[in-house]
Design a protein around this motif. Sequence first.
Motif, PDB file in Angstrom:
ATOM      1  N   GLU A  39       0.756  -1.130   0.065  1.00 23.32           N
ATOM      2  CA  GLU A  39       0.039  -0.078  -0.122  1.00 23.32           C
ATOM      3  C   GLU A  39       0.748   1.396  -0.141  1.00 23.32           C
ATOM      4  OE1 GLU A  39      -1.593  -1.904   3.519  1.00 23.32           O
ATOM      5  OE2 GLU A  39      -3.493  -0.861   3.063  1.00 23.32           O
ATOM      6  N   GLU A  66      -7.666   3.622   3.652  1.00 19.88           N
ATOM      7  CA  GLU A  66      -7.248   4.745   3.258  1.00 19.88           C
ATOM      8  C   GLU A  66      -7.699   5.227   1.718  1.00 19.88           C
ATOM      9  OE1 GLU A  66      -2.686   4.839   3.282  1.00 19.88           O
ATOM     10  OE2 GLU A  66      -3.022   2.372   3.269  1.00 19.88           O
ATOM     11  N   LYS A  95      -4.874   7.959   6.571  1.00 18.91           N
ATOM     12  CA  LYS A  95      -4.757   6.619   6.777  1.00 18.91           C
ATOM     13  C   LYS A  95      -5.333   6.026   8.152  1.00 18.91           C
ATOM     14  CE  LYS A  95      -1.790   2.633   7.484  1.00 18.91           C
ATOM     15  NZ  LYS A  95      -2.084   1.862   6.066  1.00 18.91           N
ATOM     16  N   ASN A 134       2.809   2.393   2.715  1.00 13.25           N
ATOM     17  CA  ASN A 134       2.675   2.890   4.047  1.00 13.25           C
ATOM     18  C   ASN A 134       4.176   3.188   4.656  1.00 13.25           C
ATOM     19  OD1 ASN A 134       0.122   2.787   4.465  1.00 13.25           O
ATOM     20  ND2 ASN A 134       0.325   0.785   4.987  1.00 13.25           N
ATOM     21  N   GLN A 166       2.414   8.367   2.879  1.00 20.70           N
ATOM     22  CA  GLN A 166       2.194   7.172   1.741  1.00 20.70           C
ATOM     23  C   GLN A 166       3.074   7.565   0.568  1.00 20.70           C
ATOM     24  OE1 GLN A 166      -1.823   6.608   0.611  1.00 20.70           O
ATOM     25  NE2 GLN A 166      -1.445   4.286   0.521  1.00 20.70           N
ATOM     26  N   GLY A 172      -1.889   9.682  10.071  1.00 24.37           N
ATOM     27  CA  GLY A 172      -2.601   8.415  10.189  1.00 24.37           C
ATOM     28  C   GLY A 172      -3.291   8.447  11.562  1.00 24.37           C
ATOM     29  N   TYR A 200      -6.890   3.360  11.043  1.00 31.54           N
ATOM     30  CA  TYR A 200      -6.864   1.734  11.097  1.00 31.54           C
ATOM     31  C   TYR A 200      -7.293   1.620  12.737  1.00 31.54           C
ATOM     32  CZ  TYR A 200      -2.110   2.401  12.814  1.00 31.54           C
ATOM     33  OH  TYR A 200      -0.772   2.795  13.221  1.00 31.54           O
TER      34      TYR A 200
END
Lengths: 490, 80, 405
Positions: free
Chosen positions: C44, C285, C261, C46, C163, C109, C263
């Motif tokens: 991805e 994301e 992002k 990250n 990212q 994030g 999570y």
Amino acid sequence: MTYDLVVIGGGPAGVAGALTAAQAGLRVALVDASVRLGGQYFRHSADPRPAPGLGRFLRQARALDRRADVRLRHQVWNVTREPGGGLTVHATAPDRTAVPLAARRVLIATGAYDRPLPFPGWDLPGVLTAGGAQALLKGDGVLAGRRIVVGGTGPFLLPVASGLAGAGARVLGVFEANGGLGLARHPLLALGKAGEAAGYAAALARHRVPYRTRQAVVAAHGEREVEAVTVARLDKEWNVLATRVVECDTVAVGYGFVPQIELGVQLGCRTRQDVDGSPVLAVDAGQRTSVPGVWAAGEPTGVGGWRLSEVEGRIAGLTIAAESRAAGSRAPESRALEGRTDESRTDESRTDESRDAEGRDREGRDGEVAGVLARRRERWRAFGEALQHAYPVRPGWQGWLRDDTLVCRCEEVPLARVREARDLGATDARSIKLLARPGMGWCQGRICGYAVSCLAGEPPQPPRRPIAQPVTLGALAELTDDDPTTPPLT
Amino acid sequence: MTFHITIDGRPVPVTPGQSIGAALHAAGVRSWRSTRFGGRPRGLFCGIGVCFDCLVSVNGRTPERACLAEAAPGDEVTTA
Amino acid sequence: MSDVIVVGAGVVGAACAYYAARAGLDVTVVDRGSVAGGTTGSGEGNILVSDKEPGPELDLAVLSNRLWRELAGAHGGTGAHGHAGASGQRDVPGHGGADGGFEFEAKGGLVVAETPEIQRQLAELAAKQDVEHAVVPAAELRDYEPELADDLAGGVFYPQDAQVQPMLAAARLLRHGAESFGRGTLHLRLGAAVTGFVRDGDRVTGVRTSRGDVLGDAVINAAGTWGGEVAALAGVALPVLPRRGFILVTEPLRRPLIRHKVYTAAYVTNVASDSAGLETSAVVEGTQAGTVLIGASRERVGFDRTTSVPVLARLAAQAVALFPALRDVRAIRSYCGFRPYCPDHLPVIGADPRAPGLYHACGHEGAGIGLAPATGHLLAQVLTGTPPDLDLRPFRPDRFPEESS
């Protein structure tokens, strides 16, 4: 509930396979994305006009409707092998909910679609694939335009052009990039389909449609939609020799077909390269793929037209029925269906061929029928291969592209970015995709995949599309409670 | 026999059984979407559900393929 | 004859090559495939500091985060995609939005907690991590992410999380390495599979490949998930195992639904888990291409690429639980990759005393994109005899007990 057989695709292969298996007493479901059965060749409107073979197909379709669970407007996005050995065909319903169908066996009969080649302006509205123009006419009774240019390669251009002309469009020309010999020496004649070829030739002549070989549409022009095209005279490798501009409002182009094999690839079925380099599913004499419980018929096993598709479907249906009997795997529920099968025995809709495929004495006759069908299959397969030999895609088309010509329509990737990716170290189609995004959009490379492979200098690879059709996250989330179940047969 | 759907409020005639894409195309509406980067106009291309060029929003739903969606009386099509 | 041969053209190999070239060394990169064809191509992209416990990996992550920003700024440009800037994210501080040509985006994030107890633990972890962060009470979550579900207990925001487009990042680092420090210092040899090592006594002096021998004073094993196999060719054991992950990709959205992002706290514990069984946690994301990426799953099933519908279904369910508006959004693709997993979740970075001349830069598990620049930078320091900025002992190649290899 578990089906003995789930057939994916409602064209000639799928319907023949499903009907053959259902007539043998199997509990069958058939899934197709369209609103009506027919696939591409037998696509028809709600009020169909007569067409060669269509009447027979429609009788088969009606017979199938009585004997099987036909689910139209359902899109199959994945086929999964379950831990117990069974298969789940994951579809979505018209209301976008998840419909997992449990199956002992699966027949992949997903057909093929037009193989387009990119050229400057090919994404202007009014530029359609040849199959798209044909589908509009056959399925919706709509003429794609008034002044139409037909281009590409292959015998399919003939019925498209004569269909459009016959329905009242002015077809300004059929531009066949191959075949320096002209219509009078068309391979269809050499392949023993003289009647068909002569019929198209007569139709084109009647409507004064010029048929030009070694010519192609190499650019489309217009602001908001196509207003004109550049037609080029080509050399043998399709390099441009000379050009002229033809004013038109519509273009129909197609350079052969791409078999839809991703569901087989998902399941790990072995593939082979067809004559034209396309990856197709490898099958044995009984139409079995390399994966147990998975059959394939029609274009996914190699492009060869509807007659080949139908006979492959029937052979698949026969071997599936035979194995189902041998395995004693008929579900108890399926016996209830037998009554219906017997009831419909007097049904006038059944064809001679379908009668061949059933009857209490069929066990003894399977071999014989299969022998006849196998010979028919060999004949049509040879025909399909000969056409692929006669109408290849030549490399010169790459010279039609400009730096700003979109290669990938979904992600709007121009040729320059594909070149840049190669320059950055992308040595194959997959890494070009990773760096420049062609094939990462909605269509997942169905449209641009062939072109990108050519630009990468490699044959097209078997397509990896674990989600073969869009599925809402909500529908996907519904599947967390495992155990595929289906509503009862209605 | 024909009925109507609308595109951005304008009526478009439909013969029963036609797809939304076919009805729009027949009415001379050949594009109903613009691409997200270049703003290029898009309508029917493959006509059989493969290319996704003809995405259209019907009755406020998330976009679907106009060539696969059968038109129903009163369908409201909106362009983007 | 090169000073350094890098085995592997993924992002870690690219970073090793870039920093070695920048340090004045002649570098040849060999890969059996294309650029970024392995795990890098399935990532991805990250660049996270938020998901790491205090310790050597976090130190590496913090260093790497700074280096990624430098790289993005130093090399400017917009991504090869050329569509950047549509997402309305904040610019890279001090760099005027330069993305390095690899879509660098300092999006930040947001870790969210389902319960007050988890929120307390998240805040505790954040305090120990000593990286820039803001504890976000439940009532303020929607200031960060307007579409978040309303039953969450709070979260922690990490502005440094970023990212990149990982494939472009690898390709651009290789290109910048070749161009910025004098042409000829970085050569690419693609389609060359390493089949063995050239030795002079114990010493590694090159690699044998399917396309001929390549000689060099040092060989860096940056073969990612396949790093153990490369090490074995040199006769040394390195326990790198594949840990499979799936990612769902949605249709491109016209308006960005998700800004950062995002999570759940379970992701942190899953990353650190030793389980071979399936673990999933919601990681969601948006990307500059307009799609939403949905992860993350972890399972140790070897190199099996078969799509698992139950895993995809769980990923979808978790994403929808976090962002209810995703329910009607369609997934149009999915893909899987194999993280290079080491039993202690730390990468292997440094000289291998068991095979002089051989260096390792692999086993970064799911953090390879994020940790690549620091890995390359530190190895370049080692190769040029400069004291490394970080203590490399926790990453040493011979730290694993024999039986686990």
